[in-house]
Design a protein around this motif. Structure first.
Motif, PDB file in Angstrom:
ATOM      1  N   LEU A 185       0.638  -1.211  -0.204  1.00 50.08           N
ATOM      2  CA  LEU A 185      -0.032   0.080   0.054  1.00 50.08           C
ATOM      3  C   LEU A 185       0.890   1.278  -0.045  1.00 50.08           C
ATOM      4  N   MET A 186       1.923   1.184   0.989  1.00 51.57           N
ATOM      5  CA  MET A 186       2.873   2.562   0.940  1.00 51.57           C
ATOM      6  C   MET A 186       3.492   2.668  -0.458  1.00 51.57           C
ATOM      7  N   LEU A 187       4.031   1.586  -1.053  1.00 54.30           N
ATOM      8  CA  LEU A 187       4.816   1.747  -2.260  1.00 54.30           C
ATOM      9  C   LEU A 187       3.779   2.226  -3.413  1.00 54.30           C
ATOM     10  N   VAL A 188       2.594   1.720  -3.117  1.00 56.47           N
ATOM     11  CA  VAL A 188       1.694   2.188  -4.504  1.00 56.47           C
ATOM     12  C   VAL A 188       1.472   3.745  -4.307  1.00 56.47           C
ATOM     13  N   LEU A 189       1.151   3.948  -2.828  1.00 60.76           N
ATOM     14  CA  LEU A 189       0.646   5.487  -2.447  1.00 60.76           C
ATOM     15  C   LEU A 189       1.800   6.426  -2.875  1.00 60.76           C
ATOM     16  N   SER A 190       2.766   6.217  -2.369  1.00 65.36           N
ATOM     17  CA  SER A 190       4.057   7.083  -2.632  1.00 65.36           C
ATOM     18  C   SER A 190       4.350   7.360  -4.045  1.00 65.36           C
ATOM     19  N   SER A 191       4.158   5.997  -4.828  1.00 65.80           N
ATOM     20  CA  SER A 191       4.598   6.138  -6.309  1.00 65.80           C
ATOM     21  C   SER A 191       3.351   6.983  -7.132  1.00 65.80           C
ATOM     22  N   SER A 192       2.231   6.991  -6.404  1.00 62.31           N
ATOM     23  CA  SER A 192       1.203   7.724  -6.998  1.00 62.31           C
ATOM     24  C   SER A 192       1.220   9.353  -6.671  1.00 62.31           C
ATOM     25  N   PHE A 193       1.571   9.556  -5.257  1.00 64.39           N
ATOM     26  CA  PHE A 193       1.885  10.704  -4.850  1.00 64.39           C
ATOM     27  C   PHE A 193       3.241  11.497  -5.677  1.00 64.39           C
ATOM     28  N   VAL A 194       4.144  10.839  -5.942  1.00 63.66           N
ATOM     29  CA  VAL A 194       5.311  11.287  -6.691  1.00 63.66           C
ATOM     30  C   VAL A 194       4.777  11.340  -7.821  1.00 63.66           C
ATOM     31  N   ASN A 195       4.263  10.770  -8.554  1.00 66.79           N
ATOM     32  CA  ASN A 195       3.740  11.254 -10.049  1.00 66.79           C
ATOM     33  C   ASN A 195       2.639  12.208  -9.956  1.00 66.79           C
ATOM     34  N   TYR A 196       1.855  12.437  -9.104  1.00 65.60           N
ATOM     35  CA  TYR A 196       1.056  13.606  -8.983  1.00 65.60           C
ATOM     36  C   TYR A 196       1.742  14.804  -8.873  1.00 65.60           C
ATOM     37  N   LEU A 197       2.670  14.983  -7.866  1.00 63.57           N
ATOM     38  CA  LEU A 197       3.298  16.165  -7.540  1.00 63.57           C
ATOM     39  C   LEU A 197       4.362  16.604  -8.706  1.00 63.57           C
ATOM     40  N   LEU A 198       4.964  15.643  -9.550  1.00 69.54           N
ATOM     41  CA  LEU A 198       5.574  15.787 -10.751  1.00 69.54           C
ATOM     42  C   LEU A 198       4.628  16.325 -11.753  1.00 69.54           C
ATOM     43  N   TYR A 199       3.596  15.878 -11.834  1.00 70.71           N
ATOM     44  CA  TYR A 199       2.576  16.436 -12.832  1.00 70.71           C
ATOM     45  C   TYR A 199       1.918  17.756 -12.356  1.00 70.71           C
ATOM     46  N   LYS A 200       1.927  18.353 -11.112  1.00 74.42           N
ATOM     47  CA  LYS A 200       1.496  19.588 -10.932  1.00 74.42           C
ATOM     48  C   LYS A 200       2.589  20.498 -10.874  1.00 74.42           C
ATOM     49  N   VAL A 201       3.927  19.911 -10.875  1.00 75.82           N
ATOM     50  CA  VAL A 201       4.858  21.023 -10.946  1.00 75.82           C
ATOM     51  C   VAL A 201       5.065  21.299 -12.487  1.00 75.82           C
ATOM     52  N   SER A 202       4.947  20.260 -13.401  1.00 77.21           N
ATOM     53  CA  SER A 202       5.031  20.572 -14.825  1.00 77.21           C
ATOM     54  C   SER A 202       3.642  21.380 -15.309  1.00 77.21           C
ATOM     55  N   SER A 203       2.726  20.836 -14.685  1.00 79.31           N
ATOM     56  CA  SER A 203       1.434  21.637 -15.086  1.00 79.31           C
ATOM     57  C   SER A 203       1.362  23.345 -14.948  1.00 79.31           C
ATOM     58  N   ASP A 204       1.749  23.301 -13.492  1.00 76.53           N
ATOM     59  CA  ASP A 204       1.826  24.716 -13.109  1.00 76.53           C
ATOM     60  C   ASP A 204       2.906  25.659 -13.698  1.00 76.53           C
ATOM     61  N   SER A 205       3.800  24.912 -14.221  1.00 73.07           N
ATOM     62  CA  SER A 205       5.109  25.572 -14.745  1.00 73.07           C
ATOM     63  C   SER A 205       4.375  25.989 -16.096  1.00 73.07           C
ATOM     64  N   ASN A 206       4.030  25.125 -17.021  1.00 72.74           N
ATOM     65  CA  ASN A 206       3.690  25.422 -18.276  1.00 72.74           C
ATOM     66  C   ASN A 206       2.588  26.505 -18.284  1.00 72.74           C
ATOM     67  N   ASN A 207       1.589  26.586 -17.040  1.00 71.01           N
ATOM     68  CA  ASN A 207       0.713  27.534 -16.855  1.00 71.01           C
ATOM     69  C   ASN A 207       1.151  28.896 -16.455  1.00 71.01           C
ATOM     70  N   GLY A 208       2.562  28.969 -16.229  1.00 68.87           N
ATOM     71  CA  GLY A 208       3.195  30.139 -15.692  1.00 68.87           C
ATOM     72  C   GLY A 208       2.904  30.441 -14.240  1.00 68.87           C
ATOM     73  N   ASN A 209       2.474  29.527 -13.440  1.00 69.14           N
ATOM     74  CA  ASN A 209       2.465  29.718 -12.061  1.00 69.14           C
ATOM     75  C   ASN A 209       3.787  29.617 -11.348  1.00 69.14           C
TER      76      ASN A 209
END
Length: 264
Positions: A240-264
């Protein structure tokens, strides 16, 4: 779901997967390259003296060493030794994991190849999250190392270390938070407060990550030294922790990329 065993049908399929991939490799390779492959297998996997290795004939598909390995595979090895053999060969036969996963899924095995390790996990969605987190962290070595360590500790069939696998999973998320905030001394909890201000993360998600880290930091024995009355951490908690941590890592990387592309 089949655990801690390999039924005869699956054993046939896994051997066929290895043999097909080996044939493809040998058809494309020179005799010296094939000989080097078997020397590496003999020395590193079997840990035997090189002068005891059977000679290879020019008809490499019929070589005695392959016949000897087949006898071990079908008649002598335990289920986990077969997985060890397949893991070792995945380093040299690049498409072996994909073919093995097809057969493991077909025979309802509880195991799948992930990042060169055969682990007990059978949800396609979970596998995708973990594999994506490994792939997405190529530029973030500290995060990648923690994730790979978590997988290795979780996948060890002789002596699995689920408690430390959980620690590595959490540490992967914390390492990413330090990178995002550019603060090597930050904890996941303190980093999330900074991240919340700079990324458009819903409060519920921020609280979930913070609560997860906080509870496990305070939980007896998870991120601290063991005590006599500590809880037992098993495969379910580690997965459970491996899957959750992997999911959160993917989520945070996506948010960093998304917000950067949107100029935030």
């Amino acid at each position: 779901i089949e655990r801690e065993e390999i039924n005869p049908n699956l054993k046939n399929l896994l051997w066929s997967a290895f043999h097909l991939q080996y044939e493809e490799f040998s058809n494309k390779s020179s005799f010296p390259a094939i000989e080097n492959y078997f020397k590496f297998l003999w020395l590193i996997f079997f840990r035997k003296a090189i002068d005891e290795m059977p000679r290879l004939s020019n008809f490499v598909h019929d070589s005695q060493i392959l016949k000897d390995i087949k006898i071990l595979f079908f008649n002598q090895w335990q289920w986990y030794e077969i997985f060890d053999f397949l893991e070792f060969n995945s380093q040299h036969l690049s498409t072996l994991p994909e073919l093995c996963n097809t057969f493991l899924k077909l025979e309802l095995s509880a195991y799948r190849f992930i990042d060169g390790q055969i682990v007990e996990i059978n949800s396609d969605e979970e596998i995708i999250e973990i594999e994506n987190s490994i792939r997405n962290t190529d530029k973030f070595l500290s995060v990648k190392i923690h994730l790979q360590s978590a997988i290795k500790l979780y996948a060890d069939r002789k002596s699995p270390d689920f408690r430390n696998s959980m620690k590595e999973s959490i540490s992967a998320l914390e390492a990413l938070a330090k990178i995002i905030t550019k603060n090597d001394k930050a904890t996941l909890g303190s980093a999330m407060k900074i991240i919340e201000k700079n990324l458009t993360i819903p409060l519920s998600f921020k609280n979930l990550i913070g609560r997860l880290y906080g509870d496990l930091s305070n939980e007896a024995g998870i991120r601290h030294a063991l005590k006599e009355n500590d809880i037992n951490v098993g495969i379910d908690e580690a997965r459970l922790m491996l899957v959750l941590s992997s999911s959160f890592v993917n989520y945070l990387l996506y948010k960093v990329s998304s917000d950067s592309n949107n100029g935030n």
